[in-house]
Design a protein around this motif. Structure first.
Motif, short mmCIF file in Angstrom:
data_model
loop_
_atom_site.label_atom_id
_atom_site.label_comp_id
_atom_site.label_asym_id
_atom_site.label_seq_id
_atom_site.Cartn_x
_atom_site.Cartn_y
_atom_site.Cartn_z
N THR A 131 0.87 -1.18 0.00
CA THR A 131 0.00 0.00 0.00
C THR A 131 0.90 1.23 0.00
OG1 THR A 131 -0.09 0.30 2.41
CG2 THR A 131 -1.65 -1.29 1.43
N VAL A 132 0.32 2.41 -0.01
CA VAL A 132 1.13 3.63 0.00
C VAL A 132 1.96 3.73 1.27
CG1 VAL A 132 -0.39 4.94 -1.53
CG2 VAL A 132 -0.86 4.89 0.94
N LYS A 133 1.53 3.04 2.32
CA LYS A 133 2.30 3.05 3.57
C LYS A 133 3.61 2.28 3.44
CE LYS A 133 -1.82 3.45 6.49
NZ LYS A 133 -2.62 2.82 7.58
N ASP A 134 3.71 1.48 2.36
CA ASP A 134 4.92 0.69 2.15
C ASP A 134 5.92 1.38 1.24
OD1 ASP A 134 4.30 -1.79 3.63
OD2 ASP A 134 2.64 -1.93 2.19
N ILE A 135 5.65 2.63 0.88
CA ILE A 135 6.61 3.37 0.04
C ILE A 135 7.79 3.79 0.91
CG2 ILE A 135 6.98 5.42 -1.37
CD1 ILE A 135 4.03 5.32 -2.14
N ALA A 136 8.95 3.27 0.56
CA ALA A 136 10.16 3.58 1.34
C ALA A 136 10.89 4.79 0.79
CB ALA A 136 11.09 2.36 1.34
N GLU A 137 10.90 4.94 -0.51
CA GLU A 137 11.57 6.08 -1.15
C GLU A 137 10.66 6.68 -2.20
OE1 GLU A 137 15.44 5.09 -2.62
OE2 GLU A 137 15.92 3.84 -0.88
N ASN A 138 10.61 8.01 -2.21
CA ASN A 138 9.78 8.74 -3.17
C ASN A 138 10.51 10.04 -3.50
OD1 ASN A 138 7.77 9.93 -4.66
ND2 ASN A 138 6.23 9.92 -3.05
N PRO A 139 11.59 9.91 -4.28
CA PRO A 139 12.50 11.04 -4.50
C PRO A 139 11.84 12.30 -5.08
CG PRO A 139 12.92 9.27 -6.06
CD PRO A 139 12.02 8.71 -5.01
N LYS A 140 10.75 12.16 -5.81
CA LYS A 140 10.10 13.33 -6.41
C LYS A 140 8.80 13.69 -5.67
CE LYS A 140 12.07 13.01 -11.01
NZ LYS A 140 11.81 12.97 -12.48
N ASN A 141 8.64 13.10 -4.49
CA ASN A 141 7.46 13.41 -3.67
C ASN A 141 6.16 13.28 -4.46
OD1 ASN A 141 8.98 14.19 -1.25
ND2 ASN A 141 9.62 15.98 -2.48
N ILE A 142 6.09 12.22 -5.22
CA ILE A 142 4.90 11.98 -6.03
C ILE A 142 3.70 11.73 -5.12
CG2 ILE A 142 3.84 10.47 -7.76
CD1 ILE A 142 6.13 12.27 -8.78
N LYS A 143 2.58 12.37 -5.42
CA LYS A 143 1.35 12.17 -4.66
C LYS A 143 0.58 11.00 -5.30
CE LYS A 143 0.99 17.09 -3.58
NZ LYS A 143 0.18 18.34 -3.78
N ILE A 144 0.33 9.99 -4.51
CA ILE A 144 -0.42 8.83 -5.00
C ILE A 144 -1.88 9.02 -4.64
CG2 ILE A 144 -0.67 6.33 -4.97
CD1 ILE A 144 2.00 7.29 -6.11
N GLU A 145 -2.72 9.24 -5.65
CA GLU A 145 -4.15 9.43 -5.43
C GLU A 145 -4.85 8.09 -5.59
OE1 GLU A 145 -6.08 12.59 -7.41
OE2 GLU A 145 -4.54 14.08 -6.91
N GLU A 146 -5.45 7.62 -4.50
CA GLU A 146 -6.12 6.33 -4.49
C GLU A 146 -7.61 6.51 -4.78
OE1 GLU A 146 -4.16 3.93 -0.95
OE2 GLU A 146 -4.41 6.07 -0.44
N LEU A 147 -8.06 5.86 -5.86
CA LEU A 147 -9.45 5.99 -6.28
C LEU A 147 -10.03 4.61 -6.58
CD1 LEU A 147 -9.04 8.93 -8.82
CD2 LEU A 147 -9.92 9.11 -6.49
N GLU A 148 -11.37 4.51 -6.51
CA GLU A 148 -12.03 3.29 -6.94
C GLU A 148 -11.63 3.02 -8.39
OE1 GLU A 148 -14.82 2.46 -9.13
OE2 GLU A 148 -14.62 0.39 -8.38
N ALA A 149 -11.37 1.77 -8.72
CA ALA A 149 -10.77 1.41 -10.01
C ALA A 149 -11.48 2.04 -11.21
CB ALA A 149 -10.75 -0.11 -10.15
N ALA A 150 -12.81 2.05 -11.20
CA ALA A 150 -13.57 2.58 -12.33
C ALA A 150 -13.43 4.09 -12.48
CB ALA A 150 -15.05 2.21 -12.18
N LEU A 158 -9.15 -0.13 -21.61
CA LEU A 158 -9.90 -0.33 -22.85
C LEU A 158 -11.15 0.54 -22.87
CD1 LEU A 158 -9.66 -4.21 -23.25
CD2 LEU A 158 -8.60 -2.50 -24.74
N GLN A 159 -11.86 0.57 -21.77
CA GLN A 159 -13.09 1.37 -21.71
C GLN A 159 -12.80 2.85 -21.88
OE1 GLN A 159 -15.47 0.47 -18.23
NE2 GLN A 159 -15.33 -1.73 -18.57
N ALA A 160 -11.62 3.28 -21.43
CA ALA A 160 -11.24 4.69 -21.56
C ALA A 160 -10.66 5.01 -22.94
CB ALA A 160 -10.21 5.04 -20.48
N GLY A 161 -10.55 3.98 -23.79
CA GLY A 161 -10.06 4.20 -25.14
C GLY A 161 -8.56 4.14 -25.27
N PHE A 162 -7.87 3.60 -24.26
CA PHE A 162 -6.42 3.48 -24.31
C PHE A 162 -6.00 2.15 -24.93
CE2 PHE A 162 -6.49 6.40 -20.50
CZ PHE A 162 -5.83 7.46 -21.13
#
Length: 301
Positions: free
Chosen positions: A193-212, A232-236
């Motif tokens: 989970t995000v709590k297991d991030i040990a290093e984040n050199p660029k201080n990236i913000k992880i936004e957790e959302l429902e998959a859909a 696929l549903q998003a057209g990617f």
């Protein structure tokens, strides 16, 4: 004398004609009978052939599925099962909860939308008894453009959206780690989970959302990390749009095979085995290969 001879000849001719007429009627009668018998035989043979071509009805298989690609693949399976006497009924769900609930309750025979880690975790969290009846395909997880199109453009404090359910979040974080964006604690693995991030050199913000919901914030974050079906549903397209994705020989790709899930004890039922067999057929493998441009890959055991 001549009259007697002529009269005898005429009598003979008439008698012969009468006999010929009787013979003709008899032959016609026999011919008509033969024709009638042939028609009857043909009708019987036609009925038997029709019966042979129409398989004996075996029942209905009710499957709950995600729209893309699962329900699309199941639509291709319908005629295969119909030839065996099975009617396949597919209902599309847009969440990850109800498809399991309706199988657990017995309302549906099976579902097709999830991978094994999610299934196992769901059983633990919800007290259900669902099992894997057969692995069908896997969908490479990918990092897709949001406001930026290359990972080299990542700046300090940028945001990346990921799914928030336990197993898919771990998969997303592992992919970010594989691409040098973060480093996870040793041993975090498939439960990260995000709590297991040990290093984040660029201080990236992880936004957790429902998959859909992840793909819907693409214009608000630098990148989105998507499940194959939601991409696929998003057209990617994995091949054309992903800036990075899981390789086919990666542990994650092999771990997250999508399965047919059933209530424990039903995996050996004839209809379930017929469904799994049809999904693993060469015809369906070819459909998957031709349709999804690498976003969906048939699972080989």
């Amino acid at each position: 004398m001549k009259k007697r001879v002529l009269t005898g000849i005429l009598a003979g001719v008439l008698a012969f004609g009468a006999l010929a007429g009787c013979g003709s009627k008899e032959q016609n009668s026999q011919s008509d009978a033969a024709t009638g018998n042939a028609a009857d035989n043909a009708a019987v043979e036609g009925t038997e052939a029709a019966q042979a071509e129409t398989p004996e009805a075996k029942g209905t298989i009710k499957v709950a599925a995600s729209a893309t690609p699962h329900a699309e693949i199941l639509e291709q399976v319908k005629p295969i099962l119909a030839e065996q006497g099975w009617n396949l009924e597919v209902t599309v769900f847009d969440d990850y909860i109800q498809p399991n609930n309706v199988v657990e309750s017995g309302e549906f025979d099976a579902n097709y939308f999830q991978h094994i880690p999610y299934l196992d975790n769901f059983n633990v969290e919800h007290g259900t008894s669902l099992v894997n009846a057969g692995g069908i395909h896997y969908e490479p997880f990918g990092i897709y453009p949001g406001t930026k199109s290359s990972l080299d453009e990542l700046a300090d404090g940028d945001a990346i959206a990921v799914p928030n359910d336990t197993t898919n979040e771990a998969r997303a974080l592992l992919l970010l780690q594989d691409n040098g964006i973060i480093t996870l604690k040793e041993g975090a693995g498939l439960e990260a989970t995000v709590k297991d991030i040990a290093e984040n050199p660029k201080n990236i913000k992880i936004e957790e959302l429902e998959a859909a919901q992840v793909s819907r914030v693409a214009d608000e974050v630098a990148f989105v990390v998507l499940n194959g079906n939601y991409a696929l549903q998003a057209g990617f397209s994995v091949a054309n749009d992903a800036v990075a994705y899981e390789q086919s020989d990666s542990q994650a790709a092999q771990t997250y095979v999508n399965v047919i899930a059933v209530k424990e004890g039903n995996e050996s039922q004839e209809g379930i085995q017929a469904l799994v067999s049809a999904l693993k057929s060469d015809e369906i493998k070819q459909f998957i290969q031709n349709t999804y441009d690498g976003a969906v890959i048939s699972f080989e055991e």
